[in-house]
Design a protein around this motif. Structure first.
Motif, PDB file in Angstrom:
ATOM      1  N   GLY A 105       1.277  69.549  37.185  1.00 40.57           N
ATOM      2  CA  GLY A 105       0.188  68.632  36.828  1.00 40.57           C
ATOM      3  C   GLY A 105      -0.182  68.734  35.362  1.00 40.57           C
ATOM      4  O   GLY A 105      -0.412  67.717  34.694  1.00 40.57           O
ATOM      5  N   GLU A 106      -0.225  69.950  34.829  1.00 38.09           N
ATOM      6  CA  GLU A 106      -0.556  70.138  33.419  1.00 38.09           C
ATOM      7  C   GLU A 106       0.506  69.514  32.521  1.00 38.09           C
ATOM      8  O   GLU A 106       0.194  68.887  31.506  1.00 38.09           O
ATOM      9  CB  GLU A 106      -0.692  71.637  33.112  1.00 38.09           C
ATOM     10  N   VAL A 107       1.766  69.685  32.892  1.00 36.19           N
ATOM     11  CA  VAL A 107       2.861  69.100  32.105  1.00 36.19           C
ATOM     12  C   VAL A 107       2.762  67.577  32.122  1.00 36.19           C
ATOM     13  O   VAL A 107       2.917  66.909  31.089  1.00 36.19           O
ATOM     14  CB  VAL A 107       4.230  69.557  32.650  1.00 36.19           C
ATOM     15  N   LEU A 108       2.499  67.012  33.292  1.00 37.35           N
ATOM     16  CA  LEU A 108       2.422  65.557  33.420  1.00 37.35           C
ATOM     17  C   LEU A 108       1.289  64.983  32.580  1.00 37.35           C
ATOM     18  O   LEU A 108       1.412  63.895  32.004  1.00 37.35           O
ATOM     19  CB  LEU A 108       2.248  65.171  34.891  1.00 37.35           C
ATOM     20  N   LYS A 109       0.171  65.689  32.489  1.00 41.47           N
ATOM     21  CA  LYS A 109      -0.933  65.228  31.651  1.00 41.47           C
ATOM     22  C   LYS A 109      -0.531  65.233  30.174  1.00 41.47           C
ATOM     23  O   LYS A 109      -0.886  64.329  29.422  1.00 41.47           O
ATOM     24  CB  LYS A 109      -2.158  66.120  31.863  1.00 41.47           C
ATOM     25  N   ILE A 110       0.222  66.245  29.799  1.00 33.72           N
ATOM     26  CA  ILE A 110       0.667  66.349  28.403  1.00 33.72           C
ATOM     27  C   ILE A 110       1.596  65.189  28.036  1.00 33.72           C
ATOM     28  O   ILE A 110       1.504  64.620  26.944  1.00 33.72           O
ATOM     29  CB  ILE A 110       1.374  67.697  28.157  1.00 33.72           C
ATOM     30  N   VAL A 111       2.488  64.813  28.961  1.00 38.35           N
ATOM     31  CA  VAL A 111       3.479  63.771  28.636  1.00 38.35           C
ATOM     32  C   VAL A 111       2.956  62.361  28.884  1.00 38.35           C
ATOM     33  O   VAL A 111       3.650  61.393  28.571  1.00 38.35           O
ATOM     34  CB  VAL A 111       4.797  63.988  29.415  1.00 38.35           C
ATOM     35  N   GLY A 112       1.737  62.223  29.453  1.00 34.32           N
ATOM     36  CA  GLY A 112       1.197  60.870  29.521  1.00 34.32           C
ATOM     37  C   GLY A 112       0.435  60.460  30.756  1.00 34.32           C
ATOM     38  O   GLY A 112      -0.154  59.370  30.786  1.00 34.32           O
ATOM     39  N   ALA A 113       0.418  61.264  31.812  1.00 29.03           N
ATOM     40  CA  ALA A 113      -0.297  60.866  33.025  1.00 29.03           C
ATOM     41  C   ALA A 113      -1.798  60.775  32.753  1.00 29.03           C
ATOM     42  O   ALA A 113      -2.384  61.667  32.158  1.00 29.03           O
ATOM     43  CB  ALA A 113      -0.036  61.869  34.147  1.00 29.03           C
ATOM     44  N   THR A 114      -2.415  59.684  33.170  1.00 28.26           N
ATOM     45  CA  THR A 114      -3.868  59.560  33.049  1.00 28.26           C
ATOM     46  C   THR A 114      -4.565  60.175  34.249  1.00 28.26           C
ATOM     47  O   THR A 114      -5.728  60.531  34.180  1.00 28.26           O
ATOM     48  CB  THR A 114      -4.288  58.089  32.914  1.00 28.26           C
ATOM     49  N   LYS A 115      -3.852  60.270  35.368  1.00 22.33           N
ATOM     50  CA  LYS A 115      -4.385  60.932  36.565  1.00 22.33           C
ATOM     51  C   LYS A 115      -3.233  61.576  37.319  1.00 22.33           C
ATOM     52  O   LYS A 115      -2.200  60.938  37.526  1.00 22.33           O
ATOM     53  CB  LYS A 115      -5.121  59.951  37.475  1.00 22.33           C
ATOM     54  N   VAL A 116      -3.421  62.833  37.682  1.00 21.34           N
ATOM     55  CA  VAL A 116      -2.432  63.551  38.481  1.00 21.34           C
ATOM     56  C   VAL A 116      -2.994  63.727  39.883  1.00 21.34           C
ATOM     57  O   VAL A 116      -4.138  64.150  40.056  1.00 21.34           O
ATOM     58  CB  VAL A 116      -2.103  64.927  37.870  1.00 21.34           C
ATOM     59  N   VAL A 117      -2.193  63.374  40.869  1.00 18.78           N
ATOM     60  CA  VAL A 117      -2.633  63.424  42.261  1.00 18.78           C
ATOM     61  C   VAL A 117      -1.892  64.519  43.002  1.00 18.78           C
ATOM     62  O   VAL A 117      -0.663  64.617  42.925  1.00 18.78           O
ATOM     63  CB  VAL A 117      -2.384  62.060  42.947  1.00 18.78           C
ATOM     64  N   PHE A 118      -2.641  65.333  43.711  1.00 20.70           N
ATOM     65  CA  PHE A 118      -2.071  66.365  44.561  1.00 20.70           C
ATOM     66  C   PHE A 118      -2.245  65.905  45.999  1.00 20.70           C
ATOM     67  O   PHE A 118      -3.371  65.895  46.509  1.00 20.70           O
ATOM     68  CB  PHE A 118      -2.771  67.702  44.312  1.00 20.70           C
ATOM     69  N   PRO A 119      -1.175  65.513  46.666  1.00 18.60           N
ATOM     70  CA  PRO A 119      -1.274  64.888  47.995  1.00 18.60           C
ATOM     71  C   PRO A 119      -2.071  65.701  49.007  1.00 18.60           C
ATOM     72  O   PRO A 119      -2.706  65.127  49.888  1.00 18.60           O
ATOM     73  CB  PRO A 119       0.187  64.754  48.430  1.00 18.60           C
ATOM     74  N   ASP A 120      -2.056  67.014  48.906  1.00 24.05           N
ATOM     75  CA  ASP A 120      -2.802  67.820  49.857  1.00 24.05           C
ATOM     76  C   ASP A 120      -4.304  67.746  49.615  1.00 24.05           C
ATOM     77  O   ASP A 120      -5.089  68.154  50.449  1.00 24.05           O
ATOM     78  CB  ASP A 120      -2.373  69.292  49.773  1.00 24.05           C
ATOM     79  N   ARG A 121      -4.694  67.202  48.447  1.00 28.06           N
ATOM     80  CA  ARG A 121      -6.118  67.180  48.104  1.00 28.06           C
ATOM     81  C   ARG A 121      -6.696  65.766  48.049  1.00 28.06           C
ATOM     82  O   ARG A 121      -7.902  65.574  48.139  1.00 28.06           O
ATOM     83  CB  ARG A 121      -6.345  67.850  46.748  1.00 28.06           C
ATOM     84  N   GLU A 122      -5.844  64.785  47.828  1.00 30.21           N
ATOM     85  CA  GLU A 122      -6.326  63.419  47.669  1.00 30.21           C
ATOM     86  C   GLU A 122      -5.478  62.478  48.517  1.00 30.21           C
ATOM     87  O   GLU A 122      -4.365  62.775  48.887  1.00 30.21           O
ATOM     88  CB  GLU A 122      -6.243  62.985  46.203  1.00 30.21           C
ATOM     89  N   THR A 123      -6.008  61.301  48.801  1.00 33.19           N
ATOM     90  CA  THR A 123      -5.268  60.318  49.575  1.00 33.19           C
ATOM     91  C   THR A 123      -5.250  58.982  48.846  1.00 33.19           C
ATOM     92  O   THR A 123      -6.070  58.720  47.967  1.00 33.19           O
ATOM     93  CB  THR A 123      -5.904  60.095  50.964  1.00 33.19           C
ATOM     94  N   ALA A 124      -4.324  58.131  49.246  1.00 31.68           N
ATOM     95  CA  ALA A 124      -4.235  56.796  48.646  1.00 31.68           C
ATOM     96  C   ALA A 124      -5.508  55.996  48.887  1.00 31.68           C
ATOM     97  O   ALA A 124      -5.903  55.173  48.067  1.00 31.68           O
ATOM     98  CB  ALA A 124      -3.027  56.053  49.224  1.00 31.68           C
ATOM     99  N   LYS A 125      -6.176  56.250  50.010  1.00 32.83           N
ATOM    100  CA  LYS A 125      -7.369  55.481  50.339  1.00 32.83           C
ATOM    101  C   LYS A 125      -8.494  55.703  49.338  1.00 32.83           C
ATOM    102  O   LYS A 125      -9.308  54.810  49.110  1.00 32.83           O
ATOM    103  CB  LYS A 125      -7.854  55.831  51.748  1.00 32.83           C
ATOM    104  N   SER A 126      -8.575  56.898  48.753  1.00 33.51           N
ATOM    105  CA  SER A 126      -9.635  57.159  47.791  1.00 33.51           C
ATOM    106  C   SER A 126      -9.296  56.618  46.415  1.00 33.51           C
ATOM    107  O   SER A 126     -10.175  56.405  45.585  1.00 33.51           O
ATOM    108  CB  SER A 126      -9.931  58.659  47.707  1.00 33.51           C
ATOM    109  N   LEU A 127      -8.009  56.375  46.139  1.00 34.35           N
ATOM    110  CA  LEU A 127      -7.598  55.865  44.834  1.00 34.35           C
ATOM    111  C   LEU A 127      -7.660  54.345  44.761  1.00 34.35           C
ATOM    112  O   LEU A 127      -7.956  53.779  43.716  1.00 34.35           O
ATOM    113  CB  LEU A 127      -6.165  56.312  44.526  1.00 34.35           C
ATOM    114  N   THR A 128      -7.382  53.662  45.863  1.00 34.28           N
ATOM    115  CA  THR A 128      -7.269  52.205  45.830  1.00 34.28           C
ATOM    116  C   THR A 128      -8.544  51.521  45.364  1.00 34.28           C
ATOM    117  O   THR A 128      -8.475  50.594  44.544  1.00 34.28           O
ATOM    118  CB  THR A 128      -6.830  51.667  47.207  1.00 34.28           C
ATOM    119  N   PRO A 129      -9.747  51.907  45.827  1.00 34.66           N
ATOM    120  CA  PRO A 129     -10.949  51.255  45.301  1.00 34.66           C
ATOM    121  C   PRO A 129     -11.087  51.419  43.803  1.00 34.66           C
ATOM    122  O   PRO A 129     -11.559  50.519  43.112  1.00 34.66           O
ATOM    123  CB  PRO A 129     -12.092  51.971  46.041  1.00 34.66           C
ATOM    124  N   LEU A 130     -10.677  52.581  43.276  1.00 33.43           N
ATOM    125  CA  LEU A 130     -10.774  52.817  41.838  1.00 33.43           C
ATOM    126  C   LEU A 130      -9.863  51.888  41.057  1.00 33.43           C
ATOM    127  O   LEU A 130     -10.197  51.415  39.975  1.00 33.43           O
ATOM    128  CB  LEU A 130     -10.421  54.274  41.512  1.00 33.43           C
TER     129      LEU A 130
END
Length: 244
Positions: A105-130
Motif C-alpha cells: 500500500g505504501e509503495v502504491l501511494k508513492i507511485v500514484g494511487a490516490t486511495k489504497v484498498v485492503f479487501p479485508d477492511r473495506e468493501t466495494a459498497k462503501s466506495l461506490t457512493p464516494l
C-alpha cells in the motif's frame, strides 16, 4: 455523467463493477482473460481483452478525462505498481488500487494511487457512493440504521443559517462537526445563526435513507440512478446483519 475504468477483474474489481453498474453503465473494463471479460461485458459500456501492463495500449484505451480508475490485477504486484504509475502519468483524477499488505500500500501511494484498498477492511459498497457523488468525501456504514459521512455543503444550503436549514427536522440528519474545505480540522458547529458558506464541509450522522436523499438531490440531473442502488446497498447490509 461520470466515467470509470476497472482494470483487472479479480475479486475486488468484479465487486466494484457489480456495484458501479447499479449506478451507471459508463464503465470500461479491461482484463487479459477473455472468458472473464465476456462474462461481465454486459455490465460495462466497453469491454477490452488486453494486457494492462502495456503502457501504450493503456494510454490509447483510457480517456484523458476519465473520473476514476480501479486497479485489481490479482496477485501480480509488479503489474499493479506499473499500471498505477501509468495512470498517474496520464493524470487520472482518482486511482483506487487493491493491495494485500501495508507495505505494498505504501509503495502504491508513492507511485500514484490516490486511495489504497485492503479487501479485508473495506468493501466495494462503501466506495461506490464516494465515487458517484462529487460532494461526499468520507462515508461509513456504521450499521443498517446509521451512517457517518463527510459531506460538502450542497448549493441549496449556501447562504442559509443553521436555524433555517434545520437539517434534523427537514433532512433527518445531525451535524456532528464542521470544517472548511482547505482545513482538515473539524470544529463544533457554530450557533444557530451561523450562515453556511460554499466551502463548508459537514460531518453528519443519521439514517442511510437521509444521506441517500441528500446525495440524490445533488445528482438528480446528472443521469445517475442512485435510488435503486441505495435501496440495494442498505437492504443488503440489513440482510447481512440478520444472517449473523
Amino acid at each position: 455523467m461520470k466515467q470509470f475504468a476497472i482494470i483487472g477483474l479479480d475479486t475486488f474489481g468484479i465487486r466494484m463493477l457489480e456495484q458501479l453498474s447499479l449506478v451507471t453503465k459508463d464503465i470500461i473494463i479491461i482484463d487479459k482473460n477473455e472468458e472473464t471479460v465476456n462474462q461481465y461485458k454486459d455490465l460495462a459500456s466497453e469491454a477490452l481483452i488486453m494486457d494492462a501492463s502495456n503502457e501504450k495500449a493503456l494510454e490509447q484505451t483510457i480517456p484523458q478525462d476519465i473520473d476514476a480508475a480501479v486497479v485489481d490485477l490479482g496477485s501480480s504486484i509488479e503489474d499493479t505498481i506499473m499500471v498505477t504509475n501509468y495512470l498517474k502519468k496520464m493524470n487520472v483524477k482518482e486511482i483506487i488500487v487493491k493491495a494485500e499488505s501495508d507495505q505494498l500500500g505504501e509503495v502504491l501511494k508513492i507511485v500514484g494511487a490516490t486511495k489504497v484498498v485492503f479487501p479485508d477492511r473495506e468493501t466495494a459498497k462503501s466506495l461506490t457512493p464516494l465515487l458517484a457523488s462529487t460532494n461526499l468525501f468520507q462515508y461509513m456504514l456504521v450499521s443498517p440504521s446509521l451512517v457517518l459521512a463527510e459531506l460538502k455543503i450542497l448549493d441549496t444550503y449556501v447562504g442559509v443559517s443553521v436555524r433555517n436549514a434545520n437539517f434534523r427536522v427537514k433532512s433527518g440528519i445531525n451535524i456532528v462537526a464542521l470544517r472548511k474545505e482547505n482545513d482538515m480540522n473539524f470544529s463544533l458547529l457554530p450557533d444557530a445563526d451561523y450562515v453556511f458558506c460554499d466551502d463548508d464541509i459537514l460531518l453528519v450522522s443519521g439514517p442511510p435513507e437521509a444521506v441517500q436523499k441528500l446525495v440524490t438531490e445533488e445528482v438528480r440531473d446528472s443521469g445517475f440512478e442512485l435510488k435503486n442502488f441505495f435501496k440495494f446497498m442498505f437492504s443488503s447490509a440489513s440482510h447481512m446483519q440478520h444472517k449473523k
